[in-house]
Design a protein around this motif. Sequence first.
Motif, PDB file in Angstrom:
ATOM      1  N   GLU A 197       0.799  -1.161  -0.092  1.00  0.00           N
ATOM      2  CA  GLU A 197       0.107  -0.078   0.019  1.00  0.00           C
ATOM      3  C   GLU A 197       1.022   1.208  -0.022  1.00  0.00           C
ATOM      4  O   GLU A 197       1.995   1.245   0.432  1.00  0.00           O
ATOM      5  CB  GLU A 197      -0.873  -0.061   1.300  1.00  0.00           C
ATOM      6  N   PRO A 198       0.308   2.201  -0.527  1.00  0.00           N
ATOM      7  CA  PRO A 198       1.230   3.518  -0.564  1.00  0.00           C
ATOM      8  C   PRO A 198       1.523   3.944   1.014  1.00  0.00           C
ATOM      9  O   PRO A 198       0.875   3.903   1.738  1.00  0.00           O
ATOM     10  CB  PRO A 198       0.175   4.697  -1.269  1.00  0.00           C
ATOM     11  N   HIS A 199       2.720   4.584   1.012  1.00  0.00           N
ATOM     12  CA  HIS A 199       3.252   4.930   2.271  1.00  0.00           C
ATOM     13  C   HIS A 199       2.220   5.985   3.063  1.00  0.00           C
ATOM     14  O   HIS A 199       1.955   5.704   4.235  1.00  0.00           O
ATOM     15  CB  HIS A 199       4.434   5.654   1.987  1.00  0.00           C
ATOM     16  N   ASN A 200       1.706   6.868   2.240  1.00  0.00           N
ATOM     17  CA  ASN A 200       0.735   7.746   2.986  1.00  0.00           C
ATOM     18  C   ASN A 200      -0.270   6.978   3.588  1.00  0.00           C
ATOM     19  O   ASN A 200      -0.991   7.589   4.584  1.00  0.00           O
ATOM     20  CB  ASN A 200       0.336   8.901   1.965  1.00  0.00           C
ATOM     21  N   VAL A 201      -0.838   6.016   2.871  1.00  0.00           N
ATOM     22  CA  VAL A 201      -2.124   5.369   3.581  1.00  0.00           C
ATOM     23  C   VAL A 201      -1.810   4.515   4.925  1.00  0.00           C
ATOM     24  O   VAL A 201      -2.359   4.479   5.872  1.00  0.00           O
ATOM     25  CB  VAL A 201      -2.602   4.222   2.475  1.00  0.00           C
ATOM     26  N   GLU A 210       6.596  18.950  11.485  1.00  0.00           N
ATOM     27  CA  GLU A 210       7.261  19.500  12.801  1.00  0.00           C
ATOM     28  C   GLU A 210       8.313  18.759  13.370  1.00  0.00           C
ATOM     29  O   GLU A 210       9.013  19.430  14.338  1.00  0.00           O
ATOM     30  CB  GLU A 210       6.097  20.289  13.548  1.00  0.00           C
ATOM     31  N   ILE A 211       8.148  17.567  13.409  1.00  0.00           N
ATOM     32  CA  ILE A 211       8.895  16.695  14.221  1.00  0.00           C
ATOM     33  C   ILE A 211       9.964  15.592  13.433  1.00  0.00           C
ATOM     34  O   ILE A 211       9.629  15.268  12.487  1.00  0.00           O
ATOM     35  CB  ILE A 211       7.958  15.706  15.098  1.00  0.00           C
ATOM     36  N   GLN A 212      10.944  15.519  13.882  1.00  0.00           N
ATOM     37  CA  GLN A 212      12.012  14.991  13.138  1.00  0.00           C
ATOM     38  C   GLN A 212      11.754  13.370  13.155  1.00  0.00           C
ATOM     39  O   GLN A 212      11.258  13.087  13.974  1.00  0.00           O
ATOM     40  CB  GLN A 212      13.586  14.757  14.072  1.00  0.00           C
ATOM     41  N   PRO A 213      12.073  12.973  12.268  1.00  0.00           N
ATOM     42  CA  PRO A 213      11.687  11.380  11.836  1.00  0.00           C
ATOM     43  C   PRO A 213      12.151  10.492  12.967  1.00  0.00           C
ATOM     44  O   PRO A 213      11.498   9.799  13.174  1.00  0.00           O
ATOM     45  CB  PRO A 213      12.223  11.201  10.481  1.00  0.00           C
ATOM     46  N   ALA A 214      13.424  10.755  13.310  1.00  0.00           N
ATOM     47  CA  ALA A 214      13.934   9.883  14.407  1.00  0.00           C
ATOM     48  C   ALA A 214      13.162   9.852  15.705  1.00  0.00           C
ATOM     49  O   ALA A 214      13.217   8.941  16.584  1.00  0.00           O
ATOM     50  CB  ALA A 214      15.490  10.185  14.704  1.00  0.00           C
ATOM     51  N   PRO A 232       5.882   2.711   8.425  1.00  0.00           N
ATOM     52  CA  PRO A 232       5.632   4.048   7.578  1.00  0.00           C
ATOM     53  C   PRO A 232       6.349   5.056   8.449  1.00  0.00           C
ATOM     54  O   PRO A 232       6.697   6.193   7.999  1.00  0.00           O
ATOM     55  CB  PRO A 232       4.046   4.321   8.157  1.00  0.00           C
ATOM     56  N   VAL A 233       6.793   4.944   9.868  1.00  0.00           N
ATOM     57  CA  VAL A 233       7.904   5.705  10.387  1.00  0.00           C
ATOM     58  C   VAL A 233       9.109   4.883  11.073  1.00  0.00           C
ATOM     59  O   VAL A 233       8.946   3.752  11.177  1.00  0.00           O
ATOM     60  CB  VAL A 233       7.272   6.546  11.619  1.00  0.00           C
TER      61      VAL A 233
END
Length: 663
Positions: free
Chosen positions: A389-393, A411-415, A505-506
């Motif tokens: 599935e698409p990442h955004n889903v 606004e928040i760092q991925p890590a 996804p994250v």
Amino acid sequence: MHGGDYDAFEEVIIRFFENLRDCDIHPYVVLDGGADHTDKKWDTLRKRKQEKIKAAFALSAGKRAKVLPILIKNVFRQLLHKLKVPLIQCLEEADWEIAALAKEWNCPVLSNDSDFYVFNLTAGFLPITHFRWKNVKVNRRTNKKFIQAKHFTVGKFCESFRMNPELLPILATILGNDYVKLQNIKSLGWEKYSVPDTEHAQIHGLLNWLSQFPEPDAAVSALLKLTRNKEKPLVQEALSKGIQEYKLISGYLAQFFHSKTIPRTASTGPLQVLPKWTLRLLLEGKMSSSIIDALVHQRVSLTIQVEDFQLPCSSETSRPIRQVIYGLLLLGEQHTADKLELAIKTFTGRSKHYVEEYGRQQSKLSSQKVEAIKTRVMEGLQLETLWKEPHNVRLQVLLDTLCVSSEILREIQPALQLQLFVTCYWLVNAQPPPSQVHLWGLLLGMVYGQFSSTPQTQRDMLLKIKKLQTGRRRISLEHETAHLYSQWQSCLKWSLGLNRLLYFPVSEPEVARLYRGKLVHQVVEELRRGITLPSLLVKGSSTERLFKQLKDAVVCLVGEDFIKKMRTGLKHRAARKTQRDYCGQNPPIDELSSCFEQLMCEDIDDCEDDDDDDDLNGKRRKSKAKDHKTENPDVSYTIRTRHKAKARNADHPSKKYNRRCFE
């Protein structure tokens, strides 16, 4: 007691594998997976779960016990991948597969599982309790390093009784392994075949009795003669099963270690409900085996933690997260669905799917059926193709579950994203509501974890926080704090599981860096005593900047008004919970006291053999009198009342959460 010092555990594991490497030992690690599809160990697993509840309760009452923190397996698996130690998580019970691999590779097994005394392994069994890995020695003749160990082989053991090794599985079956219970045969008075005054006379006598038979069939025939007629078929079937359990042929571990080939057994029988992409992640130890239990058995066993046993189980806070996991597993239009025996109930013409969760109610094992649910964007998603599935889903499913706006994401760092999403979910849904000191303590723990492994030149930034750990010899257990942080850990555990099921996804944080139990408990205690936040951080340092970054992100996620309305927690509580809450003040739990006394004696005996625990045992014995001081034991009533009041309040953020995210 304080929920785990994961960075300290990490140090021990790193040292363990470094010592193996120094001795030119190349380990392969195999972990248990889901429960066996035949459910043959279910009774044993339930008994063990109740024992874990008792142990966690004992720790919450200030007594001695052993409880593994809830995130310990996550830390262990992450660390082994980081260290590049070959790892497989079995799809079901690992014992047989480990034994089959050991036989195929002619390697010894290092474990604490007593089943390996029965498998006939050529290279033998190394009991981990006698594996002196901390004290690496050098052979003066060869100059090679080595680790002292006790080495058990079935051949040598049976030779001492002049017994055919093929008879050993009968011994295990009669005495009662995890799979077969033959209580009537076990109690036939085997002691009379033992030498007088022998320790473990029953086992010794049974071994002597078995040694008179040349092969298993003769022993089984003799046992049936000692059995009542109506029990003979049951006994014969149990003995046959017991003997088969220990027969070894080639398994699938060697092939997966070498070529990452998914075993054919996974494509037939109950395990075929697992799509191939999940099988690979499961086998690599990158996905929790609880999804197997949820899919195959529609049952999940929740990890028990040290918390306030007068409040609902801390896992209840994370239930909505698990419900989404169950929804992804059970509600998709899968082509394998007709092969599942699901617990389906029809209500208003709509099929519902349930998973039975096993947790605790006060200090007793309990279960309840939990409905699988969908978030707004889950319609049409299938487990079989979820990873495509698409990442955004996939991301939106996670955000909806944790009730995070996608607009705040940038606004928040991925890590830092997952740990902060979980923290905000916890702030909104935890009961009793966390105070500001609990939030600051948690964030300071994350700051400490982030910098604790940095070079020595940067560690001075942590000195003020570090002093908290060394400044006082003992940190008491405050039950509200323990309960709140147990809820946070439960939310993190299941959010990690959801993130993996959604194919990441994250990014996944290093779990060992997120929580240090003794430190965060002491930060809360010191903040309540009046110490200020700035005094714990070096001004202008990286630690201060990271703390501000975390704090600002939380404010951004929940809103400044939410933070302002939180109770500060800075004043001394009018009543503090101590051991007396549990040791006689509450009738439902009082009846367990005598059991705990015996349990603690056994645990102390076990611990005193462990080098690591020597200092700790001494400290705890010295502070025993201090531990039993009690002040104001009726706080649990206040907290429980507040918990119920909040649950009834329709305007509470958790109610808005239900409406907003699960329409």
